[in-house]
Design a protein around this motif. Structure first.
Motif, PDB file in Angstrom:
ATOM      1  N   THR A 189      93.080  58.050  45.164  1.00 33.47           N
ATOM      2  CA  THR A 189      91.582  58.154  44.934  1.00 33.47           C
ATOM      3  C   THR A 189      91.340  59.656  44.440  1.00 33.47           C
ATOM      4  OG1 THR A 189      90.930  56.565  46.675  1.00 33.47           O
ATOM      5  CG2 THR A 189      89.148  58.048  45.800  1.00 33.47           C
TER       6      THR A 189
ATOM      7  N   LEU B  71      79.385  51.034  55.331  1.00 32.44           N
ATOM      8  CA  LEU B  71      79.535  49.503  55.105  1.00 32.44           C
ATOM      9  C   LEU B  71      80.927  49.424  55.839  1.00 32.44           C
ATOM     10  CD1 LEU B  71      78.370  48.128  51.820  1.00 32.44           C
ATOM     11  CD2 LEU B  71      77.531  48.116  53.938  1.00 32.44           C
ATOM     12  N   ASP B  72      80.967  48.135  56.465  1.00 29.70           N
ATOM     13  CA  ASP B  72      82.368  47.933  56.983  1.00 29.70           C
ATOM     14  C   ASP B  72      83.437  47.299  56.108  1.00 29.70           C
ATOM     15  OD1 ASP B  72      83.797  47.714  59.007  1.00 29.70           O
ATOM     16  OD2 ASP B  72      82.476  46.239  60.401  1.00 29.70           O
TER      17      ASP B  72
ATOM     18  N   ASN C  34      79.308  54.705  51.721  1.00 26.99           N
ATOM     19  CA  ASN C  34      80.658  55.159  52.528  1.00 26.99           C
ATOM     20  C   ASN C  34      81.323  53.550  53.169  1.00 26.99           C
ATOM     21  OD1 ASN C  34      80.128  57.729  51.895  1.00 26.99           O
ATOM     22  ND2 ASN C  34      79.275  58.085  53.857  1.00 26.99           N
ATOM     23  N   HIS C  35      82.642  53.917  53.009  1.00 28.47           N
ATOM     24  CA  HIS C  35      83.094  52.749  53.639  1.00 28.47           C
ATOM     25  C   HIS C  35      84.586  53.141  54.033  1.00 28.47           C
ATOM     26  CE1 HIS C  35      84.749  52.095  49.552  1.00 28.47           C
ATOM     27  NE2 HIS C  35      83.403  52.290  49.108  1.00 28.47           N
ATOM     28  N   PRO C  36      85.268  52.531  54.815  1.00 29.53           N
ATOM     29  CA  PRO C  36      86.775  53.039  55.013  1.00 29.53           C
ATOM     30  C   PRO C  36      87.750  52.924  53.872  1.00 29.53           C
ATOM     31  CG  PRO C  36      86.123  51.204  56.686  1.00 29.53           C
ATOM     32  CD  PRO C  36      85.232  51.606  55.586  1.00 29.53           C
ATOM     33  N   LEU C  37      88.327  53.946  53.437  1.00 27.54           N
ATOM     34  CA  LEU C  37      89.137  53.912  52.178  1.00 27.54           C
ATOM     35  C   LEU C  37      90.243  54.564  52.631  1.00 27.54           C
ATOM     36  CD1 LEU C  37      89.555  53.160  49.341  1.00 27.54           C
ATOM     37  CD2 LEU C  37      88.451  55.099  48.554  1.00 27.54           C
ATOM     38  N   ASP C  38      91.388  53.850  52.934  1.00 22.53           N
ATOM     39  CA  ASP C  38      92.792  54.289  53.268  1.00 22.53           C
ATOM     40  C   ASP C  38      93.622  53.895  52.392  1.00 22.53           C
ATOM     41  OD1 ASP C  38      91.144  54.925  55.723  1.00 22.53           O
ATOM     42  OD2 ASP C  38      91.886  52.982  56.516  1.00 22.53           O
ATOM     43  N   ARG C  39      94.762  54.556  52.405  1.00 20.81           N
ATOM     44  CA  ARG C  39      96.065  54.466  51.517  1.00 20.81           C
ATOM     45  C   ARG C  39      97.114  54.582  52.037  1.00 20.81           C
ATOM     46  NH1 ARG C  39      98.459  58.027  48.180  1.00 20.81           N
ATOM     47  NH2 ARG C  39      99.872  57.045  46.586  1.00 20.81           N
ATOM     48  N   ASP C  40      98.194  53.783  52.064  1.00 23.09           N
ATOM     49  CA  ASP C  40      99.637  53.972  52.506  1.00 23.09           C
ATOM     50  C   ASP C  40     100.452  54.679  51.320  1.00 23.09           C
ATOM     51  OD1 ASP C  40     101.964  54.250  53.457  1.00 23.09           O
ATOM     52  OD2 ASP C  40     102.078  52.043  54.070  1.00 23.09           O
TER      53      ASP C  40
ATOM     54  N   ILE D 212      93.115  50.400  56.419  1.00 22.09           N
ATOM     55  CA  ILE D 212      94.435  50.192  57.414  1.00 22.09           C
ATOM     56  C   ILE D 212      93.971  50.462  58.720  1.00 22.09           C
ATOM     57  CG2 ILE D 212      96.659  50.921  57.701  1.00 22.09           C
ATOM     58  CD1 ILE D 212      96.686  52.083  55.111  1.00 22.09           C
ATOM     59  N   ASP D 213      94.094  49.377  59.505  1.00 19.81           N
ATOM     60  CA  ASP D 213      93.883  50.019  60.978  1.00 19.81           C
ATOM     61  C   ASP D 213      95.025  50.539  61.596  1.00 19.81           C
ATOM     62  OD1 ASP D 213      91.375  48.839  60.840  1.00 19.81           O
ATOM     63  OD2 ASP D 213      91.753  46.802  61.259  1.00 19.81           O
TER      64      ASP D 213
ATOM     65  N   PHE E 253      84.882  55.169  45.933  1.00 12.50           N
ATOM     66  CA  PHE E 253      83.531  55.901  46.317  1.00 12.50           C
ATOM     67  C   PHE E 253      82.735  56.460  45.431  1.00 12.50           C
ATOM     68  CE2 PHE E 253      85.827  57.101  50.711  1.00 12.50           C
ATOM     69  CZ  PHE E 253      84.625  56.600  51.317  1.00 12.50           C
TER      70      PHE E 253
END
Lengths: 682, 71
Positions: free
Chosen positions: A311, A604-605, A633-639, A648-649, A348
């Motif tokens: 991102t 937001l979830d 805003n919201h969770p924004l993860d990356r592997d 990603i939990d 985002f």
């Protein structure tokens, strides 16, 4: 009262501690202790090296920047600031932002690229000709942002990005059109080059807009060329062929140019390599085909992400929402508004600004981007102009400096006595005015020479009218002098036991406090004809500073000093459970009061991309409620190993690994057959 | 013509060999050890690609953030 600081006194000897000569020495040891920390500890262990999350405190240049910054702060405290102001900052009554730059420059500026590019410009290190293609437009936009960043301490913004880049697209389209036209004519006719030249010459300057069917527009003029022994049919076909091919080619080139723009702004170092420029761009309202092409491709490039699908952190993108332009399904740019929301849900950005908010709308003139509100970086807003009411415009203007008042401290001091609170607030506001003017008079003594790009190339409004050794006092008056605040929620808690998310009475008191501050800045603006304004402070380094000091002084008080941070500006506390619509309703009235800048966030979830209806409902509700600037805003993860982007939990939903675990190349190769963005390993 | 065929044979042989080698290699090799997840968060309006660079106060704030329901 406010003009007392016209002549800023500076002394060669320290202002403070002159009676006790020993204490100066003690202070200098303090500075050396800071230098030791900077030198010998990792950013991971040392908070001071993480004051700004976008500066890498572990690098050589990042540390060098901190040496300079800390040394400068020491100098300002001991040799420049009047005693009472220095003390107020040091004991945490107020916070002078970017104090290390006190003697040097201003915060930020809204750069008009259209004006800058006309006839070319110089960065101070070399001259650049007026750009002629969308690729050069995008490259020069980056260079302009970078050059200006090196002369100011805040972020840099382009308020009219779509309008500015549209000119580059016109030029690109024209190039492509004639390239394909010539190819067609050379294959299909026996015309000599010189004869094709004649046709091109006649129409060259006229092909200025993108149209798929240009021929109808110019049909009659072709009759002049009948002597050339080409039929109207051939000319028509050539025009059709060329315009269709040119539109496609221009679209492709624009995408690549926008991709390069985003990549560059995330990778090019400025300020001696410690950080990339803090850039923001505003767009969304240009309804021309060219403007639309810019917006569309910028959004698509943002959505695609950087090289490995990361991102993009910069530029901050702001989509300007306006009824009649892009807000409703019948509006011409509605498709782009939709695309903007989709992009924002996965990246985002863009954030959304609302021209229809009453305090923004009153300046708006249709088709004039100078009157369309723009926001900078974190939230700064510069539009009103009491110094020159005929120029309540955006380009070439910015914030000069801002100072934040520690509101919770005043509430703690007042012990629930609201009348006393307002008295204390009054004092603090006047102290801040004095401090802002003290700094302003220092800024005013600077010359064009001190800012070869910002002032020397005419970025700042009216700077082109000054000579290189002229003082900039007069033109700086177009900028804003801004007072900010932090922790309204904690303030209300300390005063009446509830915050504005919890009770109506608290919301009323909250509005009363912020209205009072706005009234004071308005009065000061009227009296001085300087643009005093009120900002909902974007506190990063500050978020923990005040509360630590207040806890020491007043102890741990539940929901006032018991957390490690004060709540941002007028926000409902981040920990307080509240429905999105309610949060918007409660925060909206503060937007109209904070004319120096504001933002409202909704968290937001889960994976927002799968719930675009909720996303759109929230943005539309923000607009209807009178929010000026908002984001989700919201969770924004990356592997980074398998390229998965989303939530990603504990384990990656794509490759199944937990944080730090490895995964076999065989597995990744299998995944690559399903997903296109799995990185390749050798 | 003759030469061309020989060439193609060589290519095929090499390719097969490569594939064999590679698949053995692939079975063994793993990647990603000690690589963390990137978690992007917004901080005062700017995005940050990793929580590592947050200052202590902002880390605390990020941890406290609750979601806002839409209904």
């Amino acid at each position: 009262m406010l003009t007392r600081y016209e002549n800023v006194k500076m002394t060669a000897k320290p202002i403070r501690n002159t009676q006790k000569s020993n204490s100066v020495y003690v202070n200098e040891t303090e500075l050396m202790d800071i230098y030791k920390k900077l030198t010998f500890t990792a950013a991971q262990d040392e908070d001071i090296k993480r004051e700004n999350a976008n500066i890498d405190g572990d690098t050589a240049m990042g540390t060098m920047l901190k040496y300079g910054s800390e040394g400068s702060k020491f100098f300002i405290d001991h040799y420049v600031l009047p005693e009472n102001i220095a003390q107020a900052h040091q004991n945490g009554d107020i916070h002078i932002h970017d104090k290390d730059f006190y003697m040097l420059t201003e915060t930020c500026c809204q750069i008009d690229l259209i004006k800058l590019f006309k006839n070319g410009f110089s960065t101070g290190h070399g001259y650049l000709r007026e750009p002629n293609s969308i690729e050069s437009y995008s490259a020069l936009a980056c260079i302009a942002i970078q050059a200006n960043q090196n002369e100011m301490h805040g972020g840099q913004s382009v308020p009219n990005f779509d309008y500015a880049m549209a000119d580059g697209i016109k030029k690109t389209f024209r190039q492509e059109f004639w390239k394909f036209f010539r190819i067609y004519m050379q294959i299909k006719t026996y015309l000599e080059e010189i004869e094709i030249d004649a046709i091109q010459e006649k129409f060259e300057q006229k092909i200025v807009i993108i149209r798929l069917h240009l021929f109808q527009v110019y049909k009659e003029q072709f009759e002049e060329f009948l002597y050339l022994n080409v039929t109207q049919d051939i000319l028509r076909d050539a025009f059709c062929f060329a315009s269709q091919k040119a539109v496609k080619a221009t679209e492709r080139r624009t995408y690549q140019a926008m991709e390069a723009f985003v990549h560059n702004l995330n990778t090019m170092n400025s300020r001696a390599g410690a950080q990339v420029p803090f850039s923001s761009i505003n767009y969304g309202t240009d309804t021309s085909e060219e403007g639309r092409m810019v917006i569309r491709n910028l959004l698509l490039a943002t959505k695609a992400g950087l090289g490995n699908g990361e991102t993009p952190i910069f530029p901050v993108q702001i989509f300007k929402v306006k009824e009649g332009i892009n807000f409703n399904s019948k509006d011409k740019n509605y498709d782009l508004f939709k695309l903007a929301m989709e992009t924002s849900a996965s990246r985002f950005f863009p954030n959304f600004s609302f021209i229809d908010a009453p305090f923004n709308k009153k300046f708006y003139k249709k088709g004039d981007f100078q009157t369309e509100v723009a926001y900078m970086g974190c939230r700064t807003r510069v539009l009103e102009n009491v110094y020159d009411p005929k120029r309540q415009t955006i380009c070439g203007r910015g914030n000069l400096s801002f100072t934040t008042i520690n509101l919770p401290r005043l509430a703690l001091k007042a012990h629930g006595d609201i009348e006393l609170f307002f008295k204390l607030l009054d004092k603090m506001i006047y102290l801040s005015f004095h401090q802002l003017l003290h700094r302003f008079h220092i800024q005013c003594r600077k010359k064009v020479r001190n800012y070869p790009f910002l002032m020397g190339q005419g970025i700042w409004i009216d700077s082109e009218k000054l000579a290189i050794d002229d003082e900039i006092a007069k033109i700086l008056k177009h900028g804003t002098l801004t007072i900010g605040f932090i922790g309204l929620a904690e303030t209300l808690k300390a005063l009446i036991g509830v915050h504005h998310g919890e009770s109506k009475a608290a919301q009323e008191l909250g509005l009363k406090i912020i209205s009072y501050m706005r009234q004071k800045t308005d009065e000061a603006a009227k009296r001085t004809k300087l643009n005093f304004s009120l900002i909902a402070t974007p506190a990063e380094g500050l978020s923990g500073r005040f509360v630590l000091m207040d806890r020491k002084q007043y102890g741990v008080i539940a929901e006032v000093t018991d957390r490690d941070y004060y709540t941002n500006s007028f926000h409902i506390p981040v920990y307080y459970p509240i429905k999105a619509y309610k949060k918007i309703q409660l925060e909206a009235p503060y937007h109209s009061l904070t004319n120096g800048g504001h933002i409202t966030y909704i968290e937001l979830d889960g994976d927002v991309c799968k719930n675009m209806d909720a996303f759109e409902t929230i943005i539309r509700y923000m607009k209807e409620s009178g929010i000026g600037y908002g984001a989700i805003n919201h969770p924004l993860d990356r592997d980074p190993v398998c390229g998965y982007v989303g939530v990603i939990d504990n384990e990656c939903p794509r490759c199944g690994r937990k944080e730090g675990e490895s995964v076999s190349i065989k597995k990744l190769n299998e995944l690559r057959e399903i997903y296109s963005n799995v990185p390749i390993y050798n | 013509m003759y030469q061309f065929i020989i060439k193609e044979d060589t290519v095929l042989n090499n390719k097969e060999k490569n594939e064999q080698n590679q698949s053995a290699y692939i079975d063994q090799k793993k990647v990603g050890a000690n690589v963390g997840f990137a978690r992007i968060r917004r901080i005062t309006g700017y995005l940050v690609g990793t929580l590592d660079r947050f200052n202590n106060a902002k880390r605390a704030e990020e941890k406290d953030r609750v979601k806002h329901g839409c209904s």
